[in-house]
Write an enzyme that holds these catalytic residues in place. Structure first.
Site, short mmCIF file in Angstrom:
data_model
loop_
_atom_site.label_atom_id
_atom_site.label_comp_id
_atom_site.label_asym_id
_atom_site.label_seq_id
_atom_site.Cartn_x
_atom_site.Cartn_y
_atom_site.Cartn_z
N GLY A 125 -1.32 12.82 4.41
CA GLY A 125 -0.84 12.06 5.61
C GLY A 125 0.09 11.03 5.51
N GLY A 127 3.55 11.88 4.68
CA GLY A 127 4.82 12.52 4.79
C GLY A 127 5.26 13.36 3.59
N LEU A 128 4.53 13.42 2.51
CA LEU A 128 5.10 14.06 1.28
C LEU A 128 4.59 15.55 1.22
CD1 LEU A 128 4.43 11.00 -1.02
CD2 LEU A 128 6.55 11.82 0.06
N SER A 129 4.29 15.96 2.40
CA SER A 129 3.96 17.41 2.53
C SER A 129 2.72 17.83 1.50
CB SER A 129 5.09 18.52 1.85
OG SER A 129 6.23 18.40 3.02
N SER A 131 0.28 19.37 3.04
CA SER A 131 0.12 20.63 3.67
C SER A 131 0.96 21.75 3.21
CB SER A 131 0.10 20.79 5.14
OG SER A 131 1.36 20.03 5.71
N GLU A 164 1.98 27.84 9.22
CA GLU A 164 1.85 26.66 10.06
C GLU A 164 2.59 26.81 11.46
OE1 GLU A 164 2.39 23.50 7.41
OE2 GLU A 164 2.59 22.03 8.89
N ASP A 176 9.77 21.95 3.90
CA ASP A 176 8.76 21.60 3.06
C ASP A 176 8.41 22.66 2.13
OD1 ASP A 176 9.12 19.41 4.69
OD2 ASP A 176 6.96 19.60 5.76
C1 GLA Z 1 8.06 17.75 8.70
C2 GLA Z 1 8.42 19.32 9.06
C3 GLA Z 1 9.58 19.57 8.35
C4 GLA Z 1 10.90 18.75 8.80
C5 GLA Z 1 10.49 17.11 8.54
C6 GLA Z 1 11.40 16.47 9.16
O1 GLA Z 1 7.81 17.40 7.44
O2 GLA Z 1 7.11 19.82 8.29
O3 GLA Z 1 9.68 21.01 8.39
O4 GLA Z 1 11.06 19.07 10.14
O5 GLA Z 1 9.08 17.00 9.30
O6 GLA Z 1 12.31 16.59 8.60
#
Ligand code: GLA
Length: 396
Positions: A125, A127-129, A131, A164, A176
């Site tokens: 959670g 913002g570092l992906s 998922s 996703e 991501d």
């Molecule tokens: C999330 C989404 C990405 C991108 C960013 C914003 O991480 O998964 O595809 O859109 O937000 O840049």
């Protein structure tokens, strides 16, 4: 890096047998936010935080998967390739695994049933992906098991994006999953999200006068919970903007086809909210291309300036920042040795990314943590990250 011996042991205790191991990283985006689903440019890098998957085949068509993070085991039949998306419902961590199975089967890959143990070290959670790291590690593991060798990295990323989009119901772009699958150590990745053509951009010293910058990630500790609904809404707004602009500009397909000048000439076609959304995307695209050129020539002051502009555009025009992210950026911009700072990822919480002079990093870490804690009462986590390699099989 996960303790691989411990994972093997835990796998044997829960499922029996000895698994194959795979990993995939999270990512940080240096610049190019909310441009990927508008067919624009992005410049992320993979980070040295991984999700690790231990996997072994089963004789039936069942998935049994345990997450060490949630201390939970889920058992489910492999999803039908025509399963409907989950949009609007609560998303559970296992949905990402099922989503990958769904996307791989829809792509025609014959998947065996599997036992899986998953251990994630990408902060959740934030913002570092986390998922994307989960999807890509699972997809690499499962396709390798199914076919002996996985599909190409770009195909893997696209399949995970469709997991996703079409199963989890989050209409993310490709950034991501691409960074997690295709990361290159010591490099940022400049990706054209329309053609998927990409180039590596070294994050190395370019001369004695401009030594290698450090990527420092500051976690506000605010989880980006609102992100799902707001994210899909922003994406719709961009599509509405394109529809309104095509009344006069017949040649455009996405905001990628609109320059800042063209937008200014046609801004009367858009209501104020759509104008702000579109203005962010079209100016951000220009900033990515300019930042990649500046990074290549070692002009870190210019890269940093573009990062600051990107943050303000995300805050004021795209409206995806929050007080804590704005504070963290302001604090960074007042510290010595900082080239630039901005929010990174989808927004509404999570992390900032900072480009910092190597010598200034220890002081930066100390002061930003202290000042952020003073102002908010929350101690931030700070990660000094070198750009990492993308997903890989781990040696037996
Ligand atoms: C999330 C989404 C990405 C991108 C960013 C914003 O991480 O998964 O595809 O859109 O937000 O840049």
């Amino acid at each position: 890096m996960a303790d691989l011996h411990a994972m093997r042991r835990e796998f044997a205790e829960i499922f029996g047998g000895s698994p194959a191991l795979f990993r995939a990283p999270g990512r940080v985006n240096l610049i190019g936010e909310h441009t990927d689903y508008n067919a624009g440019w992005v410049m992320p890098a993979a980070i040295p935080f991984d999700t690790t998957v231990a996997i072994a085949p089963r004789a039936d068509a069942m998935l049994r998967v345990r997450s060490t993070n949630f201390a939970e085991t889920v058992e489910a039949p492999l999803p039908d390739a025509r399963a409907p998306p989950k949009s609007g419902q609560m998303v559970h961590w296992a949905d990402y695994v099922l989503g990958v199975a769904f996307a791989l089967r829809r792509h025609g890959i014959a998947l065996p049933g599997v036992d899986m143990l998953i251990h994630g070290e990408v902060p959740l959670g934030s913002g570092l992906s986390s998922s994307a790291a989960l999807e890509v590690s699972v997809a690499l593991a499962w396709t390798t098991l199914a076919a002996g060798s996985p599909p190409g990295r770009l195909t893997l990323a696209k399949l995970c994006q469709s997991a996703e989009n079409d199963y989890v119901g989050m209409r993310c772009g490709i950034m991501d999953q691409f960074a997690s699958a295709c990361g290159v150590v010591g490099h940022a990745l400049l990706l054209d999200c329309r053609s998927l053509e990409h180039h590596t951009v070294p994050l190395a010293a370019t001369s004695e006068r401009s030594p290698a910058p450090q990527i420092v990630i500051c976690n506000t500790m605010v989880r980006h919970r609102l992100a799902g609904g707001e994210f899909n809404r922003r994406r719709r707004e961009c599509e509405d903007g394109v529809r309104a602009l095509t009344r006069r500009l017949s040649g455009i397909r996405t905001l990628r086809d609109v320059s800042p000048v063209l937008l200014r000439e046609h801004e009367h076609l858009l209501d104020p909210v759509l104008l702000r959304r579109c203005r962010h995307v079209v100016t951000e695209n220009d900033r990515v291309v300019a930042a990649a050129a500046a990074l290549r020539s070692g002009d870190l002051a210019t890269v940093g300036g573009l990062m600051g502009e990107s943050h303000r555009s995300l805050r004021d025009d795209y409206e995806v920042s929050c007080d804590e992210l704005d504070l963290m950026v302001r604090l960074a911009e007042n510290l010595d040795g900082v080239y630039g700072a901005r929010m990174t990822g989808g927004g509404f919480g999570g992390c900032t990314v900072n480009l910092v002079e190597a010598d200034a990093v220890p002081r930066f870490e100390e002061l930003i943590a202290e000042r952020y804690a003073q102002a908010t009462g929350h101690r931030p986590e700070i990660y000094v990250c070198a750009a990492a390699d993308g997903a890989a099989a781990l040696d037996p």
